[in-house]
Write a protein that holds these residues in place. Structure first.
Motif, PDB file in Angstrom:
ATOM      1  N   GLY A  19       0.805  -1.211   0.000  1.00  6.92           N
ATOM      2  CA  GLY A  19       0.000   0.000   0.000  1.00  6.92           C
ATOM      3  C   GLY A  19       0.839   1.262   0.000  1.00  6.92           C
ATOM      4  O   GLY A  19       2.009   1.249   0.352  1.00  6.92           O
ATOM      5  N   PHE A  20       0.209   2.357  -0.424  1.00  4.59           N
ATOM      6  CA  PHE A  20       0.886   3.646  -0.489  1.00  4.59           C
ATOM      7  C   PHE A  20       0.959   4.283   0.888  1.00  4.59           C
ATOM      8  O   PHE A  20       0.065   4.121   1.709  1.00  4.59           O
ATOM      9  CB  PHE A  20       0.144   4.598  -1.424  1.00  4.59           C
ATOM     10  N   LYS A  21       2.009   5.033   1.122  1.00  2.00           N
ATOM     11  CA  LYS A  21       2.141   5.877   2.303  1.00  2.00           C
ATOM     12  C   LYS A  21       1.846   7.298   1.851  1.00  2.00           C
ATOM     13  O   LYS A  21       2.493   7.800   0.947  1.00  2.00           O
ATOM     14  CB  LYS A  21       3.551   5.774   2.876  1.00  2.00           C
ATOM     15  N   VAL A  22       0.848   7.931   2.474  1.00  2.00           N
ATOM     16  CA  VAL A  22       0.366   9.241   2.039  1.00  2.00           C
ATOM     17  C   VAL A  22       0.529  10.248   3.167  1.00  2.00           C
ATOM     18  O   VAL A  22       0.224   9.944   4.324  1.00  2.00           O
ATOM     19  CB  VAL A  22      -1.119   9.158   1.624  1.00  2.00           C
ATOM     20  N   ALA A  23       1.014  11.442   2.841  1.00  4.50           N
ATOM     21  CA  ALA A  23       1.101  12.545   3.802  1.00  4.50           C
ATOM     22  C   ALA A  23       0.231  13.687   3.301  1.00  4.50           C
ATOM     23  O   ALA A  23       0.285  14.037   2.127  1.00  4.50           O
ATOM     24  CB  ALA A  23       2.543  13.017   3.956  1.00  4.50           C
ATOM     25  N   ILE A  24      -0.571  14.247   4.190  1.00  3.39           N
ATOM     26  CA  ILE A  24      -1.416  15.389   3.847  1.00  3.39           C
ATOM     27  C   ILE A  24      -0.966  16.572   4.700  1.00  3.39           C
ATOM     28  O   ILE A  24      -1.009  16.511   5.931  1.00  3.39           O
ATOM     29  CB  ILE A  24      -2.903  15.087   4.082  1.00  3.39           C
ATOM     30  N   LEU A  25      -0.526  17.625   4.040  1.00  5.02           N
ATOM     31  CA  LEU A  25      -0.124  18.854   4.719  1.00  5.02           C
ATOM     32  C   LEU A  25      -1.322  19.789   4.740  1.00  5.02           C
ATOM     33  O   LEU A  25      -1.974  19.988   3.718  1.00  5.02           O
ATOM     34  CB  LEU A  25       1.045  19.504   3.993  1.00  5.02           C
ATOM     35  N   GLY A  26      -1.635  20.348   5.885  1.00  2.13           N
ATOM     36  CA  GLY A  26      -2.838  21.172   6.011  1.00  2.13           C
ATOM     37  C   GLY A  26      -4.065  20.307   6.239  1.00  2.13           C
ATOM     38  O   GLY A  26      -5.156  20.606   5.767  1.00  2.13           O
ATOM     39  N   LEU A  50      -1.014  12.856   8.850  1.00  2.00           N
ATOM     40  CA  LEU A  50      -1.726  14.130   8.781  1.00  2.00           C
ATOM     41  C   LEU A  50      -0.905  15.201   9.484  1.00  2.00           C
ATOM     42  O   LEU A  50      -0.586  15.064  10.669  1.00  2.00           O
ATOM     43  CB  LEU A  50      -3.099  13.996   9.435  1.00  2.00           C
ATOM     44  N   TYR A  51      -0.577  16.266   8.758  1.00  2.00           N
ATOM     45  CA  TYR A  51       0.233  17.365   9.296  1.00  2.00           C
ATOM     46  C   TYR A  51      -0.574  18.655   9.278  1.00  2.00           C
ATOM     47  O   TYR A  51      -1.283  18.939   8.299  1.00  2.00           O
ATOM     48  CB  TYR A  51       1.488  17.586   8.445  1.00  2.00           C
ATOM     49  N   ASN A  52      -0.454  19.437  10.339  1.00  2.00           N
ATOM     50  CA  ASN A  52      -1.040  20.768  10.378  1.00  2.00           C
ATOM     51  C   ASN A  52      -0.426  21.535  11.549  1.00  2.00           C
ATOM     52  O   ASN A  52       0.109  20.925  12.475  1.00  2.00           O
ATOM     53  CB  ASN A  52      -2.560  20.713  10.524  1.00  2.00           C
TER      54      ASN A  52
END
Length: 77
Positions: A19-26, A50-52
């Protein structure tokens, strides 16, 4: 593309889980939250970061309540 298949078993980092490793900024914003939900529901994703700068622990907790196998981690700063 002919000859390639996009399934969870073929989407893995070197030595990692399928599976993919996904990062979401904001991730706590108006675009980031719905995107995090979509990524949590995607069967090709195995790890979601998840980054914020604010509110990411709350968003992370909300997203974690969805019944999928995606591992979700939240980060501040």
């Amino acid at each position: 593309m002919e000859g390639s298949s996009l399934d969870k078993e073929n989407c893995r980092a070197k030595g990692g889980a399928p599976g993919f490793k996904v990062a979401i900024l904001g991730a706590a914003g108006g675009i980031g939250q719905p995107l995090a939900i979509l990524m949590k529901m995607n069967p090709l994703v195995s790890l979601l970061h998840l980054y914020n700068v604010v509110n990411s622990p709350g968003v992370t907790a909300d997203i974690n309540h969805m019944g999928t196998n995606v591992v979700v981690r939240g980060f501040l700063g």
